[in-house]
Design a protein around this motif. Structure first.
Motif, PDB file in Angstrom:
ATOM      1  N   ALA A   1    -104.193 -13.040 -34.288  1.00 28.47           N
ATOM      2  CA  ALA A   1    -103.697 -14.485 -34.757  1.00 28.47           C
ATOM      3  C   ALA A   1    -101.915 -14.528 -34.589  1.00 28.47           C
ATOM      4  O   ALA A   1    -101.006 -15.026 -33.589  1.00 28.47           O
ATOM      5  CB  ALA A   1    -103.246 -16.023 -35.513  1.00 28.47           C
ATOM      6  N   PHE A   2    -101.462 -14.329 -35.258  1.00 30.10           N
ATOM      7  CA  PHE A   2     -99.817 -13.024 -35.060  1.00 30.10           C
ATOM      8  C   PHE A   2     -99.508 -11.773 -35.254  1.00 30.10           C
ATOM      9  O   PHE A   2     -99.503 -11.282 -35.955  1.00 30.10           O
ATOM     10  CB  PHE A   2     -99.369 -14.165 -36.380  1.00 30.10           C
ATOM     11  N   PRO A   3     -99.879 -10.777 -33.607  1.00 32.46           N
ATOM     12  CA  PRO A   3     -99.696  -9.989 -33.927  1.00 32.46           C
ATOM     13  C   PRO A   3     -97.569  -9.480 -34.244  1.00 32.46           C
ATOM     14  O   PRO A   3     -96.832 -10.208 -33.975  1.00 32.46           O
ATOM     15  CB  PRO A   3     -99.739  -9.245 -32.206  1.00 32.46           C
ATOM     16  N   SER A   4     -97.685  -8.762 -35.272  1.00 32.95           N
ATOM     17  CA  SER A   4     -96.800  -7.696 -34.944  1.00 32.95           C
ATOM     18  C   SER A   4     -96.010  -7.364 -34.339  1.00 32.95           C
ATOM     19  O   SER A   4     -96.392  -6.528 -33.658  1.00 32.95           O
ATOM     20  CB  SER A   4     -96.794  -6.928 -36.408  1.00 32.95           C
ATOM     21  N   SER A   5     -94.050  -7.203 -34.353  1.00 31.89           N
ATOM     22  CA  SER A   5     -93.835  -6.446 -33.149  1.00 31.89           C
ATOM     23  C   SER A   5     -94.094  -4.881 -33.547  1.00 31.89           C
ATOM     24  O   SER A   5     -94.301  -4.464 -34.333  1.00 31.89           O
ATOM     25  CB  SER A   5     -92.915  -7.099 -32.544  1.00 31.89           C
ATOM     26  N   LEU A   6     -93.584  -4.340 -32.457  1.00 29.52           N
ATOM     27  CA  LEU A   6     -92.861  -2.634 -32.891  1.00 29.52           C
ATOM     28  C   LEU A   6     -91.946  -2.565 -33.887  1.00 29.52           C
ATOM     29  O   LEU A   6     -91.098  -3.192 -33.332  1.00 29.52           O
ATOM     30  CB  LEU A   6     -93.852  -1.942 -31.602  1.00 29.52           C
ATOM     31  N   PRO A   7     -92.187  -1.532 -34.919  1.00 29.57           N
ATOM     32  CA  PRO A   7     -90.738  -1.186 -35.563  1.00 29.57           C
ATOM     33  C   PRO A   7     -89.519  -0.963 -34.490  1.00 29.57           C
ATOM     34  O   PRO A   7     -90.072  -0.203 -33.351  1.00 29.57           O
ATOM     35  CB  PRO A   7     -91.560   0.026 -36.579  1.00 29.57           C
ATOM     36  N   ASP A   8     -88.857  -1.248 -35.234  1.00 24.43           N
ATOM     37  CA  ASP A   8     -87.521  -0.246 -34.519  1.00 24.43           C
ATOM     38  C   ASP A   8     -87.091   0.756 -34.796  1.00 24.43           C
ATOM     39  O   ASP A   8     -88.069   1.285 -35.610  1.00 24.43           O
ATOM     40  CB  ASP A   8     -86.321  -1.400 -35.198  1.00 24.43           C
ATOM     41  N   PRO A   9     -86.791   1.738 -33.569  1.00 17.91           N
ATOM     42  CA  PRO A   9     -86.405   2.701 -33.535  1.00 17.91           C
ATOM     43  C   PRO A   9     -85.656   3.479 -34.256  1.00 17.91           C
ATOM     44  O   PRO A   9     -84.977   2.591 -35.386  1.00 17.91           O
ATOM     45  CB  PRO A   9     -85.934   3.458 -32.160  1.00 17.91           C
ATOM     46  N   PRO A  10     -85.751   4.480 -35.640  1.00 16.83           N
ATOM     47  CA  PRO A  10     -84.927   5.022 -36.645  1.00 16.83           C
ATOM     48  C   PRO A  10     -83.039   5.355 -35.710  1.00 16.83           C
ATOM     49  O   PRO A  10     -82.800   4.877 -37.225  1.00 16.83           O
ATOM     50  CB  PRO A  10     -85.473   6.175 -36.701  1.00 16.83           C
ATOM     51  N   HIS A  11     -82.916   5.046 -35.176  1.00 10.14           N
ATOM     52  CA  HIS A  11     -81.468   4.803 -34.722  1.00 10.14           C
ATOM     53  C   HIS A  11     -80.828   3.723 -34.462  1.00 10.14           C
ATOM     54  O   HIS A  11     -79.083   3.503 -34.935  1.00 10.14           O
ATOM     55  CB  HIS A  11     -80.878   5.447 -33.531  1.00 10.14           C
TER      56      HIS A  11
ATOM     57  N   LYS B   1     -79.307  -0.099 -36.522  1.00  9.90           N
ATOM     58  CA  LYS B   1     -78.966   0.032 -37.416  1.00  9.90           C
ATOM     59  C   LYS B   1     -79.840  -1.461 -37.661  1.00  9.90           C
ATOM     60  O   LYS B   1     -78.622  -2.500 -36.674  1.00  9.90           O
ATOM     61  CB  LYS B   1     -77.472  -0.344 -38.117  1.00  9.90           C
ATOM     62  N   LYS B   2     -79.853  -2.265 -38.820  1.00  7.78           N
ATOM     63  CA  LYS B   2     -80.261  -3.921 -39.052  1.00  7.78           C
ATOM     64  C   LYS B   2     -79.266  -4.941 -38.774  1.00  7.78           C
ATOM     65  O   LYS B   2     -77.804  -3.981 -40.090  1.00  7.78           O
ATOM     66  CB  LYS B   2     -81.587  -4.027 -39.827  1.00  7.78           C
ATOM     67  N   ARG B   3     -79.163  -5.539 -38.750  1.00  9.47           N
ATOM     68  CA  ARG B   3     -78.227  -6.652 -38.393  1.00  9.47           C
ATOM     69  C   ARG B   3     -77.772  -7.336 -39.887  1.00  9.47           C
ATOM     70  O   ARG B   3     -79.086  -8.058 -40.527  1.00  9.47           O
ATOM     71  CB  ARG B   3     -77.897  -7.228 -37.235  1.00  9.47           C
ATOM     72  N   ARG B   4     -77.096  -7.885 -40.410  1.00 15.94           N
ATOM     73  CA  ARG B   4     -77.050  -8.665 -41.853  1.00 15.94           C
ATOM     74  C   ARG B   4     -77.493 -10.208 -41.197  1.00 15.94           C
ATOM     75  O   ARG B   4     -77.040 -10.318 -40.160  1.00 15.94           O
ATOM     76  CB  ARG B   4     -75.334  -8.681 -42.508  1.00 15.94           C
ATOM     77  N   LYS B   5     -77.873 -10.908 -41.800  1.00 16.23           N
ATOM     78  CA  LYS B   5     -78.068 -12.728 -41.459  1.00 16.23           C
ATOM     79  C   LYS B   5     -77.144 -12.962 -41.326  1.00 16.23           C
ATOM     80  O   LYS B   5     -75.507 -13.153 -42.585  1.00 16.23           O
ATOM     81  CB  LYS B   5     -78.719 -12.921 -42.654  1.00 16.23           C
ATOM     82  N   LEU B   6     -76.827 -14.460 -40.273  1.00 18.28           N
ATOM     83  CA  LEU B   6     -76.263 -14.973 -40.555  1.00 18.28           C
ATOM     84  C   LEU B   6     -75.853 -16.239 -41.717  1.00 18.28           C
ATOM     85  O   LEU B   6     -76.747 -16.195 -41.771  1.00 18.28           O
ATOM     86  CB  LEU B   6     -76.060 -15.778 -38.791  1.00 18.28           C
ATOM     87  N   THR B   7     -74.812 -15.866 -42.216  1.00 16.34           N
ATOM     88  CA  THR B   7     -74.410 -17.934 -42.511  1.00 16.34           C
ATOM     89  C   THR B   7     -74.717 -18.581 -42.456  1.00 16.34           C
ATOM     90  O   THR B   7     -75.334 -19.211 -41.160  1.00 16.34           O
ATOM     91  CB  THR B   7     -72.895 -17.628 -44.238  1.00 16.34           C
ATOM     92  N   TRP B   8     -74.566 -20.192 -42.686  1.00 16.04           N
ATOM     93  CA  TRP B   8     -74.744 -21.438 -42.456  1.00 16.04           C
ATOM     94  C   TRP B   8     -73.545 -21.534 -41.829  1.00 16.04           C
ATOM     95  O   TRP B   8     -73.613 -22.100 -40.537  1.00 16.04           O
ATOM     96  CB  TRP B   8     -75.466 -22.724 -43.536  1.00 16.04           C
ATOM     97  N   HIS B   9     -73.050 -21.318 -42.262  1.00 19.33           N
ATOM     98  CA  HIS B   9     -71.730 -21.819 -41.442  1.00 19.33           C
ATOM     99  C   HIS B   9     -71.505 -20.882 -39.835  1.00 19.33           C
ATOM    100  O   HIS B   9     -70.967 -21.268 -38.786  1.00 19.33           O
ATOM    101  CB  HIS B   9     -70.314 -20.987 -42.651  1.00 19.33           C
ATOM    102  N   GLU B  10     -71.298 -19.736 -40.584  1.00 14.42           N
ATOM    103  CA  GLU B  10     -71.319 -18.701 -39.022  1.00 14.42           C
ATOM    104  C   GLU B  10     -72.888 -19.177 -38.083  1.00 14.42           C
ATOM    105  O   GLU B  10     -72.080 -18.943 -36.702  1.00 14.42           O
ATOM    106  CB  GLU B  10     -71.956 -17.221 -39.337  1.00 14.42           C
TER     107      GLU B  10
END
Length: 164
Positions: free
Chosen positions: A22-32, A34-43
């Motif tokens: 029903a809700f397929p997961s996407s492929l994982p990101d490559p190891p290189h 870098k995950k970004r931080r979540k934006l604040t509500w103001h941003e």
């Protein structure tokens, strides 16, 4: 099978497999990556505000230096230079895309001639390119044939010298 085994298999199917169907997961990101931080509500609000400003500005025909600063830098360059006899002021002709956009706003009656112009220019460019290709190909074939004829005459000349 026992009822307990069947219940466990149905439970696992619903818990894991059905969720993935029903809700397929996407492929994982490559190891290189870098995950970004979540934006604040103001941003998020600031991003939404800037995106909506750019979107509203894009509906104007002359969008100004805010959206395309590089284009306006090019236009300012000749004004800064001294005017000479070689510098002629030409009005900038609208691009094909701009013509089609204006024609599309006017409806089908104005869009049809604009599309015909686009197709005719493309056809003429294609015909010219094909014609020049054929001419170049024929010249190349002619050069190869001349080289073969020259080599044949040289071989005949060499054989006549050897036989005499």
């Amino acid at each position: 099978m026992k009822l307990k085994v069947v219940c466990r298999k149905v439970y696992n199917y619903i818990r894991y497999d059905l969720k993935e169907i029903a809700f397929p997961s996407s492929l994982p990101d490559p190891p290189h990556i870098k995950k970004r931080r979540k934006l604040t509500w103001h941003e998020r609000f600031l991003v939404l505000k800037e995106a909506s400003r750019l979107y509203a500005a894009s509906w104007v025909r002359d969008i100004g230096p805010d959206l395309r600063p590089n284009d306006y830098k090019k236009d300012e360059g000749p004004e800064d230079k001294p005017t000479g006899s070689n510098n002629t002021t030409k009005e900038k002709e609208p691009s094909t895309l701009e013509d089609l956009a204006v024609a599309a706003r006017g409806g089908m009656e104005t869009l049809r001639p604009a599309l015909q112009r686009v197709y005719m220019t493309r056809v003429s460019a294609y015909k010219d390119a094909l014609k020049s290709f054929i001419e170049g190909y024929q010249e190349g074939v002619q050069q190869v044939m001349e080289k073969k004829e020259d080599s044949k005459t040289e071989k005949e000349g060499d054989t006549s010298k050897i036989s005499s």
